[in-house]
Design a protein around this motif. Structure first.
Motif, PDB file in Angstrom:
ATOM      1  N   ARG A 133       0.799  -1.258   0.083  1.00 53.20           N
ATOM      2  CA  ARG A 133       0.047   0.081  -0.149  1.00 53.20           C
ATOM      3  C   ARG A 133       0.757   1.159   0.063  1.00 53.20           C
ATOM      4  NH1 ARG A 133      -2.809  -1.473   5.534  1.00 53.20           N
ATOM      5  NH2 ARG A 133      -2.759  -3.577   4.586  1.00 53.20           N
ATOM      6  N   ASN A 134       0.262   2.333  -0.344  1.00 53.83           N
ATOM      7  CA  ASN A 134       0.937   3.799  -0.165  1.00 53.83           C
ATOM      8  C   ASN A 134       0.283   4.562   0.941  1.00 53.83           C
ATOM      9  OD1 ASN A 134       3.011   3.689  -2.382  1.00 53.83           O
ATOM     10  ND2 ASN A 134       1.073   3.771  -3.667  1.00 53.83           N
ATOM     11  N   VAL A 135       1.096   4.633   2.013  1.00 58.36           N
ATOM     12  CA  VAL A 135       0.450   5.304   3.276  1.00 58.36           C
ATOM     13  C   VAL A 135       1.528   6.184   3.911  1.00 58.36           C
ATOM     14  CG1 VAL A 135      -1.029   3.229   3.687  1.00 58.36           C
ATOM     15  CG2 VAL A 135       1.229   3.424   4.592  1.00 58.36           C
ATOM     16  N   PRO A 136       0.894   7.171   4.778  1.00 59.85           N
ATOM     17  CA  PRO A 136       1.825   7.845   5.485  1.00 59.85           C
ATOM     18  C   PRO A 136       2.907   7.287   6.258  1.00 59.85           C
ATOM     19  CG  PRO A 136      -0.330   8.821   5.799  1.00 59.85           C
ATOM     20  CD  PRO A 136      -0.435   7.686   4.948  1.00 59.85           C
ATOM     21  N   VAL A 137       4.191   7.616   6.700  1.00 59.33           N
ATOM     22  CA  VAL A 137       4.893   6.698   7.637  1.00 59.33           C
ATOM     23  C   VAL A 137       5.485   7.519   8.555  1.00 59.33           C
ATOM     24  CG1 VAL A 137       7.110   5.471   7.588  1.00 59.33           C
ATOM     25  CG2 VAL A 137       5.560   5.074   5.710  1.00 59.33           C
ATOM     26  N   ILE A 155       9.926  -0.765   3.197  1.00 58.02           N
ATOM     27  CA  ILE A 155       9.325   0.755   3.022  1.00 58.02           C
ATOM     28  C   ILE A 155      10.338   1.266   1.954  1.00 58.02           C
ATOM     29  CG2 ILE A 155       8.231   0.943   5.172  1.00 58.02           C
ATOM     30  CD1 ILE A 155      10.908   2.535   5.744  1.00 58.02           C
ATOM     31  N   ALA A 156       9.711   2.041   0.918  1.00 59.93           N
ATOM     32  CA  ALA A 156      10.619   2.320  -0.292  1.00 59.93           C
ATOM     33  C   ALA A 156      10.343   3.615  -0.833  1.00 59.93           C
ATOM     34  CB  ALA A 156      10.315   1.317  -1.560  1.00 59.93           C
ATOM     35  N   TYR A 196      12.295  13.490   1.611  1.00 59.26           N
ATOM     36  CA  TYR A 196      12.758  14.891   2.252  1.00 59.26           C
ATOM     37  C   TYR A 196      11.618  16.047   2.258  1.00 59.26           C
ATOM     38  CZ  TYR A 196      17.404  12.940   3.102  1.00 59.26           C
ATOM     39  OH  TYR A 196      18.434  12.051   3.581  1.00 59.26           O
ATOM     40  N   ARG A 197      11.350  16.100   0.819  1.00 64.37           N
ATOM     41  CA  ARG A 197      10.383  17.077   0.370  1.00 64.37           C
ATOM     42  C   ARG A 197       8.977  16.625   0.672  1.00 64.37           C
ATOM     43  NH1 ARG A 197      12.666  17.560  -5.792  1.00 64.37           N
ATOM     44  NH2 ARG A 197      14.596  19.125  -5.224  1.00 64.37           N
ATOM     45  N   ASN A 198       8.862  15.478   1.252  1.00 64.29           N
ATOM     46  CA  ASN A 198       7.427  15.280   1.694  1.00 64.29           C
ATOM     47  C   ASN A 198       7.353  14.988   3.162  1.00 64.29           C
ATOM     48  OD1 ASN A 198       6.168  15.061  -0.807  1.00 64.29           O
ATOM     49  ND2 ASN A 198       6.666  13.115  -1.349  1.00 64.29           N
ATOM     50  N   ILE A 199       8.105  15.693   3.973  1.00 59.36           N
ATOM     51  CA  ILE A 199       8.174  15.622   5.099  1.00 59.36           C
ATOM     52  C   ILE A 199       7.215  16.767   5.813  1.00 59.36           C
ATOM     53  CG2 ILE A 199       9.291  16.341   7.586  1.00 59.36           C
ATOM     54  CD1 ILE A 199      12.033  15.041   6.461  1.00 59.36           C
ATOM     55  N   VAL A 200       6.158  16.136   6.472  1.00 61.99           N
ATOM     56  CA  VAL A 200       5.016  16.967   6.886  1.00 61.99           C
ATOM     57  C   VAL A 200       5.083  17.368   8.205  1.00 61.99           C
ATOM     58  CG1 VAL A 200       3.544  16.090   5.025  1.00 61.99           C
ATOM     59  CG2 VAL A 200       3.338  15.066   7.311  1.00 61.99           C
ATOM     60  N   ALA A 201       5.759  16.838   9.130  1.00 60.99           N
ATOM     61  CA  ALA A 201       6.001  17.280  10.734  1.00 60.99           C
ATOM     62  C   ALA A 201       7.264  16.650  11.036  1.00 60.99           C
ATOM     63  CB  ALA A 201       4.613  16.676  11.491  1.00 60.99           C
ATOM     64  N   ARG A 217       3.833  10.350   2.393  1.00 62.12           N
ATOM     65  CA  ARG A 217       3.159   8.858   1.694  1.00 62.12           C
ATOM     66  C   ARG A 217       4.685   8.159   1.191  1.00 62.12           C
ATOM     67  NH1 ARG A 217      -1.429   7.124   0.659  1.00 62.12           N
ATOM     68  NH2 ARG A 217      -2.220   9.230   1.669  1.00 62.12           N
ATOM     69  N   MET A 218       4.615   7.020   1.857  1.00 66.72           N
ATOM     70  CA  MET A 218       5.648   5.938   1.005  1.00 66.72           C
ATOM     71  C   MET A 218       5.068   4.659   0.535  1.00 66.72           C
ATOM     72  SD  MET A 218       8.865   6.436   3.574  1.00 66.72           S
ATOM     73  CE  MET A 218       9.828   5.339   2.673  1.00 66.72           C
ATOM     74  N   THR A 219       5.713   3.844  -0.136  1.00 63.72           N
ATOM     75  CA  THR A 219       5.390   2.635  -0.439  1.00 63.72           C
ATOM     76  C   THR A 219       5.639   1.717   0.412  1.00 63.72           C
ATOM     77  OG1 THR A 219       5.286   3.023  -2.998  1.00 63.72           O
ATOM     78  CG2 THR A 219       5.541   0.769  -2.169  1.00 63.72           C
ATOM     79  N   VAL A 220       4.812   0.920   0.808  1.00 64.75           N
ATOM     80  CA  VAL A 220       4.785  -0.034   2.294  1.00 64.75           C
ATOM     81  C   VAL A 220       4.663  -1.527   1.393  1.00 64.75           C
ATOM     82  CG1 VAL A 220       4.363  -0.912   4.249  1.00 64.75           C
ATOM     83  CG2 VAL A 220       4.295   1.411   3.967  1.00 64.75           C
ATOM     84  N   ALA A 221       5.702  -2.466   1.394  1.00 58.13           N
ATOM     85  CA  ALA A 221       5.284  -3.609   0.477  1.00 58.13           C
ATOM     86  C   ALA A 221       5.343  -4.727   1.451  1.00 58.13           C
ATOM     87  CB  ALA A 221       6.466  -3.658  -0.625  1.00 58.13           C
ATOM     88  N   GLY A 222       4.281  -5.469   1.283  1.00 61.24           N
ATOM     89  CA  GLY A 222       4.332  -6.809   2.239  1.00 61.24           C
ATOM     90  C   GLY A 222       3.705  -7.898   1.366  1.00 61.24           C
TER      91      GLY A 222
END
Length: 453
Positions: A240-244, A409-410, A417-422, A442-447
Motif C-alpha cells: 500500500r501507499n500510506v503515511p509513514v 518501505i521504499a 525529504y520534500r514530503n516531510i509534513v511534521a 506517503r511512501m510505498t509499504v510492501a508486504g
C-alpha cells in the motif's frame, strides 16, 4: 578487580611532548609540512545473561598517526608502539611512502589562518567511578527489570554496561596543538518475548558522556521488556501507499544519508544525489538543520576538526533550502572551495523540533505506519533510491494498533525529504544527530500479506 575508571591516562602535556618530537623528526627528514595525532583510551565492558556474567572485557588502546608532506606528495603511517624507536619508525615509514607517491596538488595541511585559537570547555569528560563489580550488578538489575515486565518474556539476550575514557592531542607544523579528553558510557538490555508460537526480540539503551544523566537501570530494562512484549502478534501487511512515521531512533538515519550526500568526498566524486542542489529546496519548508559543535556534553561536540580547523555553528538547511556542504581541506580544494571545518564529519546535526510529540504526530497522521526498526542498508547515495526492511506498528484513528513485521518501505530520499509534513518534539539526544520523530506524507509499504489493517 581494578577500577579501570581510576586507572590514569597520560596527561595532555605528556602527549604534547611526544607529538612535538614526532613533528621534529619529520622536519629532520626534510618534510615541508607534517601533522600527527596521538591518542590513549581505556575502558571496560561487562555483559550479563540470565544473571550470569557472560563477559568482562578490559580495553586499553594507544595509537599514533603521522602524515608528512614533501611539497604535494603525501605519506601516512600509524603505530601502537609509542617508544622512541616506535615513533621514529612510524615517521620513517611515512617519509618513505611520501617520497614514492605521485604529487597531488590538493594535498597538504589545512590553511594556517583557519586553525582554531579558542578551546572552550565543552564538558565532555565525565569518568564513571564504577567498579566492574558494580557494573555487573547494574547490568543484573537492568536485566531483572526487563524480565519482570511480563511473564511472556522467556529469555534474555543479555544486559551490558560499558565505560570508556580517552585523551588525544593533534598537532601540525603550522604550530597548532590541540588536546581533548572525553568519556563515552552506555547501558543496554535485550530480551525475547514469546506467545502462541511466536517469539519477538527487542531492546533499549541509554548512553552518552555523563552517566549522571542516564535513565536508571530499572527504567532501561522496563523499556526493553515493554518493547518486546508490544511486538507479540506481529503480522505483515499487504502492499500500500500510506503515511509513514519514523520514531526518533530510526529517523536519525534519514539525516545520516543527508550528511553523506553533502560531504566532500561524495561531492568531488560526483556520487551524491544532492549534486548541484546548493541554495535549492531539498526538504520541505519546515525543516531547519543546524550544526552545533559546542553543545555541552554532546556526542559530537568539538572545538576543532581533524585538521585543527575551528568548528562553528552553521545553518545547513534553512526552511528546506540547502545552504552548505561539509568539507575538509582536501575535498574543498578538489571542488575549488574552502574548508568548512568539517574534516571528520558533522559536529552535532540538530534538527529543529516541531510542536508535537510522537503521540501528537500519530493523531495528525490518523492512519499509517509507525516504524520502530529498520533492517538492511538499502539507500543508494548516488540516486537517492531508498528501500529498507522495517518493523513497527499500524496506526489507526491516531492510535497504535497491531504490530507489523516482514515489510519493506521504499521511496527516493529527495522525494521523502520534500514530503516531510511534521517533525517531532520527542528529540533523541543520544547521538551526533539530534532529532525527533519524522512524519512523511506517503511512501510505498510492501508486504506479502493478503490483507491487513
Amino acid at each position: 578487580m581494578t577500577d579501570l575508571a581510576e586507572s590514569p591516562l597520560p596527561t595532555s602535556d605528556q602527549l604534547r611532548e611526544q607529538v612535538s618530537r614526532v613533528l621534529q623528526m619529520a622536519r629532520d627528514h626534510g618534510a615541508s609540512q607534517s601533522e600527527a595525532s596521538l591518542s590513549y583510551s581505556r575502558g571496560y565492558s561487562v555483559s550479563v545473561r540470565e544473571s550470569e556474567v557472560e563477559s568482562l572485557e578490559f580495553q586499553r588502546d594507544r595509537s599514533l598517526g603521522v602524515t608528512v608532506y614533501f611539497g604535494h606528495r603525501r605519506g601516512n603511517a600509524s603505530t601502537g608502539d609509542l617508544s622512541e624507536q616506535g615513533l621514529r619508525a612510524a615517521v620513517e615509514a611515512a617519509v618513505t611512502i611520501a617520497r614514492v607517491t605521485e604529487e597531488d596538488p590538493c594535498s597538504g595541511l589545512a590553511d594556517r589562518d583557519r586553525m582554531a585559537t579558542e578551546f572552550p570547555d565543552l564538558s565532555l569528560d565525565h569518568p564513571w567511578m564504577l567498579t566492574p563489580e558494580q557494573a555487573i550488578e547494574q547490568a543484573r538489575t537492568c536485566e531483572a527489570a526487563a524480565k519482570g515486565v511480563d511473564a511472556r518474556i522467556e529469555h534474555s539476550e543479555g544486559a551490558g554496561v560499558s565505560t570508556q575514557r580517552g585523551i588525544s592531542v593533534y598537532a601540525n607544523s603550522h604550530g597548532f596543538v590541540g588536546a581533548r579528553s572525553g568519556t563515552q558510557h552506555s547501558m543496554s538490555c535485550a530480551v525475547v518475548a514469546a506467545a502462541n508460537g511466536q517469539m519477538q526480540r527487542d531492546y533499549w539503551w541509554d548512553g552518552g558522556r555523563n552517566p549522571a544523566r542516564f535513565d536508571s537501570p530499572e527504567a532501561i530494562g522496563r523499556r526493553a521488556g515493554e518493547r518486546a512484549v508490544a511486538r507479540l502478534g506481529a503480522k505483515t501487511l499487504s502492499t500500500r501507499n500510506v503515511p509513514v512515521l519514523f520514531s526518533p531512533e530510526v529517523a536519525r538515519g534519514l539525516f545520516g544519508h543527508f550528511i553523506g550526500a553533502i560531504s566532500g568526498g561524495a561531492l568531488y566524486r560526483r556520487a551524491s544525489f544532492l549534486l548541484d542542489k546548493l541554495d535549492q529546496p531539498v526538504f520541505s519548508p519546515q525543516v531547519v538543520l543546524r550544526q552545533q559543535p559546542h553543545l555541552l556534553q554532546a556526542a559530537a561536540s568539538a572545538a576543532y576538526d581533524q585538521e585543527g580547523v575551528a568548528t562553528a555553528e552553521r545553518l545547513l538547511v534553512d526552511h528546506g533550502v540547502l545552504r552548505g556542504w561539509l568539507l575538509g581541506s582536501y575535498s574543498a580544494r578538489k571542488l575549488g572551495l574552502e574548508s568548512t571545518g568539517n574534516a571528520g564529519g558533522v559536529f552535532n546535526l540538530v534538527v529543529e523540533p516541531g510542536a508535537l510529540d510522537q503521540s501528537g504526530l500519530m493523531r495528525e497522521m490518523g492512519r499509517g505506519l509507525l516504524v520502530t526498526e529498520l533492517m538492511g542498508q538499502g539507500a543508494n547515495g548516488v540516486t537517492g533510491d531508498y528501500s529498507r526492511g522495517a518493523a513497527g506498528f499500524w496506526v489507526d484513528n491516531g492510535q497504535i494498533g497491531a504490530p507489523v513485521e516482514g515489510i519493506t518501505i521504499a521511496g527516493n530520499l529527495l522525494e521523502m525529504y520534500r514530503n516531510i509534513v511534521a517533525l517531532g518534539s520527542d528529540v533523541d539526544v543520544r547521538s551526533g544527530v539530534r532529532c525527533g520523530s519524522v512524519l512523511i506524507d506517503r511512501m510505498t509499504v510492501a508486504g506479502d500479506g493478503e490483507a491487513g489493517p
